[in-house]
Design an enzyme around this catalytic site. Structure first.
Site, short mmCIF file in Angstrom:
data_model
loop_
_atom_site.label_atom_id
_atom_site.label_comp_id
_atom_site.label_asym_id
_atom_site.label_seq_id
_atom_site.Cartn_x
_atom_site.Cartn_y
_atom_site.Cartn_z
N LYS A 1 0.88 -1.23 -0.03
CA LYS A 1 -0.03 -0.08 0.04
C LYS A 1 0.85 1.33 0.08
O LYS A 1 1.65 1.35 -0.50
CB LYS A 1 -0.92 0.03 1.27
CG LYS A 1 -1.67 -1.39 1.18
CD LYS A 1 -2.86 -1.45 2.19
CE LYS A 1 -3.48 -2.75 2.36
NZ LYS A 1 -4.70 -2.96 2.90
N HIS B 1 -8.79 -3.20 -5.88
CA HIS B 1 -8.72 -3.59 -4.69
C HIS B 1 -9.88 -2.65 -3.66
O HIS B 1 -10.09 -1.68 -4.24
CB HIS B 1 -7.29 -2.86 -3.95
CG HIS B 1 -6.92 -3.12 -2.59
ND1 HIS B 1 -7.55 -2.34 -1.33
CD2 HIS B 1 -6.38 -4.15 -1.88
CE1 HIS B 1 -7.21 -3.15 -0.25
NE2 HIS B 1 -6.06 -4.02 -0.52
N SER C 1 -6.07 -9.72 6.56
CA SER C 1 -5.62 -10.24 7.98
C SER C 1 -4.96 -11.53 8.18
O SER C 1 -4.72 -12.04 9.01
CB SER C 1 -6.55 -10.08 9.16
OG SER C 1 -6.94 -8.73 9.17
P1 PGA Z 1 -3.97 -6.60 5.36
O1 PGA Z 1 -4.47 -6.22 3.91
O2 PGA Z 1 -3.28 -7.92 5.17
O3 PGA Z 1 -3.36 -5.75 6.15
O4 PGA Z 1 -5.36 -6.99 6.05
C1 PGA Z 1 -4.62 -7.00 2.83
C2 PGA Z 1 -4.92 -6.36 1.72
O5 PGA Z 1 -5.53 -5.05 1.90
O6 PGA Z 1 -4.43 -6.68 0.62
#
Ligand code: PGA
Length: 244
Positions: A11, A90, A207
């Protein structure tokens, strides 16, 4: 045989020295699976220079080829920097930047036209989940790709099931639910072309961490993961790769 895949989605996080350390760490990890790294745009070039045994991915790109689109990046620019994958649709793009299924389909089309493999994210919100709408939401998000991509493109597409309520929250669906939904996604996406059913890769995101990855990846219809927070440190991402 399809290869399992695990993708790190950074991100808008990190900096140059973190990218360098992460890439050097990735280069030392031995695995038969496909490992994908998706840093922010400015670091793609550095990651490409350091890249030995992983694939590069962008977090988004424009549906347009070139022109007066200030702030945008085209698919061809990504291939110039050695990208092979691009994350599209996304939930953060869908909610924060109002990207809809129509636009996302145009981006998927542009990715294939420029020899990039899309990692198409789909998933329901908490409210939709509670209203029992998960399957209809996923069906809608998959409709155009299932109908309009050709056989080869469908085989190549990576689908990431990311329940919006699980992203960055530490909450995940139960393992039975993950398996059940992945099976449904496989059916929905492949129903008009069942020959691709065994080859299309459907990964789970939301997560994923070094503690839960092994159990999630064991689900028969889960072909890997898309990892946000737990991919920022090479130590935890390495454990996730090893859990495949
Ligand atoms: P996260 O994000 O593993 O921090 O939950 C996953 C994603 O948004 O691709």
């Amino acid at each position: 045989m399809k290869k399992k895949i695990v993708a790190a989605n950074w991100k808008m996080n990190g900096n140059l020295s973190a990218v360098r350390a992460f890439c050097q760490g990735l280069n030392t990890i031995k695995t038969d699976h496909e490992v994908v790294f998706s840093p922010p745009y400015p670091y793609l070039d550095k990651a490409q220079q350091l890249c030995q045994n992983y694939r590069l991915c962008a977090q988004n790109a424009s549906e347009n080829t070139a022109g007066a689109y200030t702030g945008e990046v085209s698919m061809t620019m990504l291939t110039d920097f050695g990208c092979q994958y691009v994350i599209l649709g996304h939930s953060e793009r869908r909610t924060l930047y109002q990207e809809d299924d129509q636009l996302i389909f145009h981006k998927v089309r542009a990715a294939f036209d420029n020899r990039l493999t899309p990692i198409l994210c789909i998933g329901e919100t908490d409210k939709q989940n509670q209203m029992g709408e998960t399957e209809s939401v996923l069906a809608k998000q998959l409709r155009r790709v299932a109908q309009e991509l050709d056989h080869k493109e469908k085989q190549q597409l990576v689908i990431a099931y990311e329940p919006v309520w699980a992203i960055g929250t530490g909450r995940t669906p139960l393992l039975e639910e993950i398996q059940d939904i992945h099976q449904k996604i496989r059916y929905l996406f492949c129903q008009n072309d069942v020959t691709i059913s065994d080859s299309v890769r459907i990964v789970y995101g939301g997560s994923v961490n070094s503690d839960n990855a092994k159990a999630i990846f064991k689900c028969p219809d889960v072909d890997g993961g898309l990892v946000g927070g737990a991919s920022l440190a090479i130590e935890s991402f390495e454990k996730i790769i090893k859990a495949l």
